[in-house]
Design a protein around this motif. Structure first.
Motif, PDB file in Angstrom:
ATOM      1  N   PHE A  24     -55.370  78.052 125.318  1.00  0.00           N
ATOM      2  CA  PHE A  24     -56.770  78.441 125.166  1.00  0.00           C
ATOM      3  C   PHE A  24     -56.997  79.253 123.894  1.00  0.00           C
ATOM      4  O   PHE A  24     -58.129  79.526 123.530  1.00  0.00           O
ATOM      5  CB  PHE A  24     -57.220  79.254 126.378  1.00  0.00           C
ATOM      6  N   PHE A  25     -55.908  79.636 123.231  1.00  0.00           N
ATOM      7  CA  PHE A  25     -55.998  80.438 122.016  1.00  0.00           C
ATOM      8  C   PHE A  25     -55.242  79.730 120.893  1.00  0.00           C
ATOM      9  O   PHE A  25     -54.429  78.830 121.145  1.00  0.00           O
ATOM     10  CB  PHE A  25     -55.411  81.836 122.259  1.00  0.00           C
ATOM     11  N   PRO A  26     -55.491  80.097 119.642  1.00  0.00           N
ATOM     12  CA  PRO A  26     -54.791  79.448 118.523  1.00  0.00           C
ATOM     13  C   PRO A  26     -53.278  79.599 118.638  1.00  0.00           C
ATOM     14  O   PRO A  26     -52.774  80.546 119.231  1.00  0.00           O
ATOM     15  CB  PRO A  26     -55.337  80.200 117.291  1.00  0.00           C
ATOM     16  N   SER A  27     -52.564  78.628 118.046  1.00  0.00           N
ATOM     17  CA  SER A  27     -51.103  78.675 118.054  1.00  0.00           C
ATOM     18  C   SER A  27     -50.620  79.943 117.358  1.00  0.00           C
ATOM     19  O   SER A  27     -51.223  80.412 116.402  1.00  0.00           O
ATOM     20  CB  SER A  27     -50.535  77.448 117.337  1.00  0.00           C
ATOM     21  N   GLY A  28     -49.536  80.483 117.858  1.00  0.00           N
ATOM     22  CA  GLY A  28     -48.994  81.724 117.314  1.00  0.00           C
ATOM     23  C   GLY A  28     -49.455  82.946 118.076  1.00  0.00           C
ATOM     24  O   GLY A  28     -48.940  84.049 117.850  1.00  0.00           O
ATOM     25  N   ASN A  29     -50.431  82.754 118.988  1.00  0.00           N
ATOM     26  CA  ASN A  29     -50.920  83.845 119.830  1.00  0.00           C
ATOM     27  C   ASN A  29     -50.443  83.645 121.265  1.00  0.00           C
ATOM     28  O   ASN A  29     -50.191  82.511 121.686  1.00  0.00           O
ATOM     29  CB  ASN A  29     -52.460  83.894 119.821  1.00  0.00           C
ATOM     30  N   PRO A  30     -50.316  84.722 122.037  1.00  0.00           N
ATOM     31  CA  PRO A  30     -49.950  84.564 123.448  1.00  0.00           C
ATOM     32  C   PRO A  30     -51.010  83.748 124.182  1.00  0.00           C
ATOM     33  O   PRO A  30     -52.205  83.886 123.927  1.00  0.00           O
ATOM     34  CB  PRO A  30     -49.894  86.006 123.960  1.00  0.00           C
ATOM     35  N   GLN A  31     -50.555  82.879 125.086  1.00  0.00           N
ATOM     36  CA  GLN A  31     -51.449  82.104 125.933  1.00  0.00           C
ATOM     37  C   GLN A  31     -51.472  82.730 127.331  1.00  0.00           C
ATOM     38  O   GLN A  31     -50.723  83.680 127.612  1.00  0.00           O
ATOM     39  CB  GLN A  31     -50.982  80.650 125.992  1.00  0.00           C
TER      40      GLN A  31
END
Length: 399
Positions: A24-31
């Motif tokens: 649900f969030f951009p790659s590289g960020n915690p999901q």
């Protein structure tokens, strides 16, 4: 009370695996799944942490040394480059995945077979959800040439399917599972991999499947012949449908034609060479070979690409040098030792995939490695008598 605690960690682990494919969030960020895993890590270290058995200590020590090397290299480069924290950002994922590995070992050491079984069914459910989403077009971008489902890009979907395949084939060695269920899991994983049209994932999955058939035949589990009959039945069904409907069902299947077109261009696309994967920066900057250049600030380097190096081993070698690479290889060895050589294949083909993609931050990879470590004491016994085995599955070969 003990039962409630055991139930809670398994529920959190199941939720993590089920939610893992939903980005649900951009790659590289915690999901969202990562927040569930952090709850599991906190719960484990606060309430379940006990003295590790001696056989796991070597693995844990190498893990800590590997993480320390990453902290050291990225920390020094962050300071040397004037406090650029971008170089230090990737460190959080190594620390996170290291904590996940230790969590699986702490929880799994009490009942290795039970945790292998739980993870098998958790991954099977996750695959089933993604396969249903694929079949019913429930994911965004259903008309794209390459499917990503709920991931941010198709390569993530392909790697997810490959890791799920590896985890399930490995875990199925430790408990009785019906052949039908195992083949459904294999079919689901191959379906999502095919939908991703990731060349590396498709090749790795096909090779892993072939080795699985070979190992099944060597261990006389009956899975080889059952699988051969399933494949023959499928082709016979396609033949009958084509014969009585005058339609080329296989040729008209969308995923089949897309995979065929994709694989026919193998080696011809602009990114099907070492330079376009970033390998050229190793030759262009040999001064980083020993200590490593750290991760981030990629514009520092002379290379065909300005992104991270698209290879697990090559990225480790360039970013963390000979020392970091040797520690990683030693970590792999520490995980798989105690297992027979031919049982390494589910992990080996993740490394094969990593020759052209950097999959080092994918948590399922570290979970698979932790599973190898925690089940090392359950290695296969020798088969003295041939013939059918009760249950027709790999787990029955255990001592």
């Amino acid at each position: 009370m003990a039962k409630a605690k055991l139930s809670l960690d398994k529920v959190l682990l199941f939720l993590y695996v089920l939610l893992k494919p939903f980005y649900f969030f951009p790659s590289g960020n915690p999901q969202i799944a990562d927040f569930v895993m952090m709850l599991l890590i906190a719960y484990t270290f606060l309430f379940q942490l006990k003295w590790l058995e001696r056989k796991y200590r070597f693995f844990v020590v190498i893990t800590l040394l590997f993480l320390y090397d990453i902290l050291l290299v990225n920390g020094i480069w962050a300071i040397a480059l004037g406090g650029v924290m971008e170089v230090f950002e990737s460190t959080k994922w190594y620390l996170y995945n290291g904590a996940v590995m230790l969590t699986i070992i702490v929880l799994g050491q009490r009942d290795p077979r039970g945790y292998a079984k739980w993870l098998f069914w958790a991954v099977a459910c996750s695959l089933a959800v993604q396969t249903l989403a694929l079949l019913f077009g429930l994911a965004p971008g259903e008309h794209d040439f390459r499917q990503a489902l709920f991931f941010n890009n198709p390569n993530q979907l392909g790697y997810y399917g490959l890791l799920c395949l590896g985890i399930c084939l490995f875990c199925a060695r430790f408990f009785p599972v019906k052949s039908l269920y195992l083949f459904l899991v294999i079919g689901c994983s191959l379906s999502v991999i095919a939908a991703s049209l990731s060349k590396a994932a498709i090749l790795s999955a096909v090779l892993m499947y072939l080795v699985f058939l070979f190992v099944s035949s060597k261990e006389r589990t009956g899975l080889f012949w059952q699988n051969a009959l399933c494949v023959l039945a499928l082709f016979f069904l396609l033949f009958c449908v084509s014969l009585y409907t005058n339609e080329n069902v296989l040729h008209d299947a969308t995923i089949y034609t897309q995979v065929k077109e994709r694989m026919e261009t193998l080696g011809e696309d602009s990114d099907d060479n070492l330079a376009s994967r970033g390998y050229d920066r190793i030759a262009n900057h040999p001064q980083y070979v020993f200590f490593g250049a750290g991760e981030g600030q990629y514009e520092r380097f002379e290379s065909t690409i300005t992104l991270e190096l698209h290879s697990t081993i090559a990225n480790l070698f360039f970013s963390y040098g000979i020392v970091g690479t040797l520690l990683f290889l030693l970590l792999l060895y520490a995980g798989v030792r105690g297992h027979r050589l031919y049982s390494w294949y589910p992990l080996f083909f993740q490394i094969v995939y990593g020759l052209t993609h950097n999959g080092i931050r994918e948590t399922f990879f570290w979970i698979l490695l932790a599973l190898y470590c925690v089940t090392a004491g359950l290695s296969l016994g020798s088969i003295k008598n041939g013939g059918d085995l009760h249950g027709k599955n790999l787990a029955n070969l255990r001592n």
